[in-house]
Design a protein around this motif. Sequence first.
Motif, PDB file in Angstrom:
ATOM      1  N   ALA A 159       0.841  -1.207   0.000  1.00 42.23           N
ATOM      2  CA  ALA A 159       0.000   0.000   0.000  1.00 42.23           C
ATOM      3  C   ALA A 159       0.873   1.252   0.000  1.00 42.23           C
ATOM      4  O   ALA A 159       0.564   2.239  -0.685  1.00 42.23           O
ATOM      5  CB  ALA A 159      -0.922  -0.023   1.209  1.00 42.23           C
ATOM      6  N   TYR A 160       1.968   1.208   0.749  1.00 44.17           N
ATOM      7  CA  TYR A 160       2.896   2.348   0.766  1.00 44.17           C
ATOM      8  C   TYR A 160       3.497   2.566  -0.617  1.00 44.17           C
ATOM      9  O   TYR A 160       3.579   3.703  -1.104  1.00 44.17           O
ATOM     10  CB  TYR A 160       4.004   2.107   1.788  1.00 44.17           C
ATOM     11  N   PHE A 161       3.940   1.482  -1.261  1.00 46.16           N
ATOM     12  CA  PHE A 161       4.558   1.606  -2.575  1.00 46.16           C
ATOM     13  C   PHE A 161       3.561   2.110  -3.622  1.00 46.16           C
ATOM     14  O   PHE A 161       3.925   2.877  -4.524  1.00 46.16           O
ATOM     15  CB  PHE A 161       5.150   0.260  -3.013  1.00 46.16           C
ATOM     16  N   VAL A 162       2.303   1.695  -3.507  1.00 42.45           N
ATOM     17  CA  VAL A 162       1.274   2.185  -4.428  1.00 42.45           C
ATOM     18  C   VAL A 162       1.121   3.696  -4.282  1.00 42.45           C
ATOM     19  O   VAL A 162       1.105   4.443  -5.270  1.00 42.45           O
ATOM     20  CB  VAL A 162      -0.071   1.469  -4.168  1.00 42.45           C
ATOM     21  N   GLU A 163       1.018   4.161  -3.050  1.00 43.01           N
ATOM     22  CA  GLU A 163       0.902   5.599  -2.814  1.00 43.01           C
ATOM     23  C   GLU A 163       2.129   6.335  -3.340  1.00 43.01           C
ATOM     24  O   GLU A 163       2.028   7.418  -3.922  1.00 43.01           O
ATOM     25  CB  GLU A 163       0.731   5.875  -1.316  1.00 43.01           C
ATOM     26  N   LEU A 164       3.284   5.730  -3.165  1.00 48.65           N
ATOM     27  CA  LEU A 164       4.539   6.354  -3.579  1.00 48.65           C
ATOM     28  C   LEU A 164       4.583   6.579  -5.088  1.00 48.65           C
ATOM     29  O   LEU A 164       4.963   7.657  -5.562  1.00 48.65           O
ATOM     30  CB  LEU A 164       5.713   5.472  -3.145  1.00 48.65           C
ATOM     31  N   VAL A 165       4.206   5.566  -5.880  1.00 43.87           N
ATOM     32  CA  VAL A 165       4.299   5.715  -7.336  1.00 43.87           C
ATOM     33  C   VAL A 165       3.223   6.646  -7.882  1.00 43.87           C
ATOM     34  O   VAL A 165       3.389   7.209  -8.975  1.00 43.87           O
ATOM     35  CB  VAL A 165       4.246   4.353  -8.065  1.00 43.87           C
ATOM     36  N   TYR A 166       2.128   6.807  -7.154  1.00 48.59           N
ATOM     37  CA  TYR A 166       1.145   7.799  -7.583  1.00 48.59           C
ATOM     38  C   TYR A 166       1.673   9.216  -7.384  1.00 48.59           C
ATOM     39  O   TYR A 166       1.394  10.117  -8.173  1.00 48.59           O
ATOM     40  CB  TYR A 166      -0.162   7.623  -6.809  1.00 48.59           C
ATOM     41  N   ARG A 167       2.478   9.423  -6.332  1.00 49.43           N
ATOM     42  CA  ARG A 167       2.932  10.764  -5.978  1.00 49.43           C
ATOM     43  C   ARG A 167       4.266  11.156  -6.594  1.00 49.43           C
ATOM     44  O   ARG A 167       4.539  12.343  -6.770  1.00 49.43           O
ATOM     45  CB  ARG A 167       3.034  10.884  -4.455  1.00 49.43           C
TER      46      ARG A 167
ATOM     47  N   ASN B 265      -2.739  -4.619  -7.542  1.00 46.70           N
ATOM     48  CA  ASN B 265      -3.985  -4.243  -8.210  1.00 46.70           C
ATOM     49  C   ASN B 265      -5.084  -3.952  -7.183  1.00 46.70           C
ATOM     50  O   ASN B 265      -5.870  -3.007  -7.331  1.00 46.70           O
ATOM     51  CB  ASN B 265      -4.434  -5.355  -9.153  1.00 46.70           C
ATOM     52  N   GLU B 266      -5.131  -4.754  -6.129  1.00 43.80           N
ATOM     53  CA  GLU B 266      -6.144  -4.549  -5.099  1.00 43.80           C
ATOM     54  C   GLU B 266      -5.866  -3.270  -4.309  1.00 43.80           C
ATOM     55  O   GLU B 266      -6.773  -2.495  -4.027  1.00 43.80           O
ATOM     56  CB  GLU B 266      -6.175  -5.763  -4.166  1.00 43.80           C
ATOM     57  N   ALA B 267      -4.587  -3.053  -3.989  1.00 42.87           N
ATOM     58  CA  ALA B 267      -4.230  -1.862  -3.216  1.00 42.87           C
ATOM     59  C   ALA B 267      -4.419  -0.586  -4.036  1.00 42.87           C
ATOM     60  O   ALA B 267      -4.794   0.463  -3.502  1.00 42.87           O
ATOM     61  CB  ALA B 267      -2.786  -1.964  -2.724  1.00 42.87           C
ATOM     62  N   GLY B 268      -4.155  -0.676  -5.345  1.00 44.43           N
ATOM     63  CA  GLY B 268      -4.260   0.493  -6.213  1.00 44.43           C
ATOM     64  C   GLY B 268      -5.641   0.741  -6.748  1.00 44.43           C
ATOM     65  O   GLY B 268      -5.902   1.792  -7.366  1.00 44.43           O
ATOM     66  N   ARG B 269      -6.544  -0.226  -6.524  1.00 43.99           N
ATOM     67  CA  ARG B 269      -7.914  -0.127  -7.024  1.00 43.99           C
ATOM     68  C   ARG B 269      -7.945   0.203  -8.515  1.00 43.99           C
ATOM     69  O   ARG B 269      -8.773   0.979  -9.000  1.00 43.99           O
ATOM     70  CB  ARG B 269      -8.706   0.910  -6.231  1.00 43.99           C
TER      71      ARG B 269
ATOM     72  N   PHE C  25       0.074   2.151 -13.092  1.00 42.83           N
ATOM     73  CA  PHE C  25      -1.334   2.467 -12.898  1.00 42.83           C
ATOM     74  C   PHE C  25      -1.681   3.716 -13.723  1.00 42.83           C
ATOM     75  O   PHE C  25      -0.821   4.592 -13.916  1.00 42.83           O
ATOM     76  CB  PHE C  25      -1.621   2.778 -11.425  1.00 42.83           C
ATOM     77  N   PRO C  26      -2.916   3.818 -14.189  1.00 40.80           N
ATOM     78  CA  PRO C  26      -3.328   5.042 -14.876  1.00 40.80           C
ATOM     79  C   PRO C  26      -3.115   6.265 -13.980  1.00 40.80           C
ATOM     80  O   PRO C  26      -3.431   6.236 -12.792  1.00 40.80           O
ATOM     81  CB  PRO C  26      -4.825   4.810 -15.142  1.00 40.80           C
ATOM     82  N   ARG C  27      -2.533   7.298 -14.555  1.00 41.67           N
ATOM     83  CA  ARG C  27      -2.291   8.578 -13.883  1.00 41.67           C
ATOM     84  C   ARG C  27      -1.217   8.525 -12.790  1.00 41.67           C
ATOM     85  O   ARG C  27      -0.989   9.507 -12.091  1.00 41.67           O
ATOM     86  CB  ARG C  27      -3.591   9.160 -13.308  1.00 41.67           C
ATOM     87  N   ALA C  28      -0.556   7.399 -12.629  1.00 39.25           N
ATOM     88  CA  ALA C  28       0.546   7.325 -11.658  1.00 39.25           C
ATOM     89  C   ALA C  28       1.799   7.945 -12.261  1.00 39.25           C
ATOM     90  O   ALA C  28       2.065   7.802 -13.459  1.00 39.25           O
ATOM     91  CB  ALA C  28       0.813   5.890 -11.258  1.00 39.25           C
ATOM     92  N   GLN C  29       2.588   8.633 -11.446  1.00 36.13           N
ATOM     93  CA  GLN C  29       3.832   9.222 -11.927  1.00 36.13           C
ATOM     94  C   GLN C  29       4.942   8.184 -12.048  1.00 36.13           C
ATOM     95  O   GLN C  29       5.806   8.292 -12.902  1.00 36.13           O
ATOM     96  CB  GLN C  29       4.284  10.345 -10.974  1.00 36.13           C
ATOM     97  N   GLY C  30       4.915   7.208 -11.162  1.00 33.99           N
ATOM     98  CA  GLY C  30       5.951   6.188 -11.156  1.00 33.99           C
ATOM     99  C   GLY C  30       5.462   4.868 -11.718  1.00 33.99           C
ATOM    100  O   GLY C  30       4.373   4.776 -12.288  1.00 33.99           O
TER     101      GLY C  30
END
Length: 326
Positions: free
Chosen positions: A170-178, A210-214, A234-239
């Motif tokens: 979950a942390y890594f998912v948030e990280l690549v979005y930001r 996939n589950e964490a990133g919805r 992921f769509p719209r993710a920066q990373g």
Amino acid sequence: MLDTYERNINYLRISVTDRCNFRCVYCMPPQGKRWLDHDDILTYEELLRLIEVFNREGVTKIRLTGGEPLVRKGIVEFIAAVTALGRIKDISLTTNGSLLPPLAKDLKAAGLSRVNISLDTVNPASFARLTTCGRLEDTMKGIESAMEAGLAPVKLNVVLTEALTEKDLAYFVELVYRHPIAVRFIEYMPIGGRGFGGGPDIATVKKMLNEAGRALLKPTGTVRGNGPAKYYQFPRAQGAFGFITPISEHFCSACNRLRLTADGKLRPCLLSNDEIDVKTPLRNGASDRELAELFHAAVAAKPQGHSLCRSSGFPDFERTMSQIGG
């Protein structure tokens, strides 16, 4: 330079030291290893000469490893000297990140392009167990300093062990979005360490992401570095997320690298004990042509692939990962 199987060998991974300020459980045995004596390690001057010689044979990209390369004094000046050669197109470095904060900007100014930082979990207790003596907060500060210095793209290397949890993902998912950061999951390779066991496989990690990133991860183009990772985003993710599968899905057919150990041995393959000594000829007055011939010999000795798989077990490796340079 093309090898026997038409692979273009243009990448050299150079271990500048076998020493490390961590004792990661999958990298070295619990009692540690006897460090090489100072005189056994190639000097920076010797490394520069080999880089010049090997560049004329086709090497255009180098990665500095250890041990932990940042524990060796003079590493910033060495990178500046490699840059000054004007021949190497890409200089990168693999690190545990703990020593990066005071060095990141100087490394960037010296010519370092980017860094790979090991981060197997963001749970402080699990991190301490994995590294034996490392502190999570030091590595996290190192990641921040690398991003601030522009050592891009920053890549995080996550070895799949039992320490990896849903909270980590979950942390890594948030990280690549930001952030425009690449998080790469790597199958555990049992090279000399004592393991940590029980890690999820790549398919399970993808499902959990996939589950964490919805959302569904989609294949994306290669992230700068042209390594063995297969990248998804992921769509719209920066990373992006990368998956490196040396055991379950070999990528030997695309391997473009040799390794040079800190004590001056060329290794055609990470997962083989075969080595070619270049230090002894170098110190005995070998000419550039003779050193180039040793490079040719290593390229010629590069196997078509390795035969490791979990079902058939693993051979005994004469060196640990920290002694090879990864």
